[in-house]
Design a protein around this motif. Structure first.
Motif: not given
Length: 185
Positions: A125-127, A173-185
């Protein structure tokens, strides 16, 4: 084979609205406002704007109730009004558009969830909220609201192929954002 006719479960309430019954209008509002607010929110991505769109859509629906023919559910008819109002709100906003990334507040602590599924849904949802308007609108209309690309093209005034390419880019773009949020979290 006999042709079956569609019968809306709320036909009596709609009939009372047409006859000027204000309580019936309130009943329809109570029946549909939450679902229609959610549709508006997914498209506008702004709480106050979603509320404005909802009110505008109900006013328009009640004003134009004579054009509702009962060929589909009242909810389906109202949803089209809400989608169009939300898309129009985004078009109005474009002239004053600030890049979405600048509006996202960084550093907000993510709530911790005991349930992993709820956590994943919240991340998605956030992504989706972080997608640029054009991507988010097409993705929401296609994936969440169930419109096909021809219908999306008609609603947004774009070609079917543009809708398909926007959807494809939005997914990436959604997949990229999800991927980035997994690595940031």
């Amino acid at each position: 084979m006999e042709k079956s006719s569609y019968q809306d479960v709320n036909a009596q309430v709609v009939k009372r609205c047409r006859e000027g019954d204000n309580r019936a209008q309130y009943e329809l509002y109570k029946l549909y406002s939450k679902a229609m607010f959610n549709v508006s929110m997914r498209i506008t991505n702004d709480y106050a704007e979603a509320e404005d769109v909802l009110q505008e859509a109900f006013i328009s629906a009640f004003k134009n109730l004579h054009s509702y023919k009962g060929e589909a559910s009242f909810g389906s008819w109202l949803k089209k009004i809400v989608v169009n109002a939300a898309v129009n709100a985004i078009r109005k906003r474009r002239s004053e558009l600030v890049p979405l990334e600048d509006r996202i507040t960084e550093g907000i602590a993510d709530e911790e969830y005991d349930d992993n599924t709820e956590w994943q849904v919240e991340k998605v949802r956030k992504a989706i909220q972080r997608l640029p308007d054009g991507y988010r609108v097409v993705l929401s209309l296609y994936l969440l609201e169930g419109y096909d690309h021809a219908e999306i093209g008609e609603i947004l005034g774009i070609s079917e192929s543009t809708s398909k390419s926007q959807y494809s880019r939005a997914r990436k773009k959604l997949l990229d954002l999800m991927h980035d949020s997994i690595h940031v979290a």
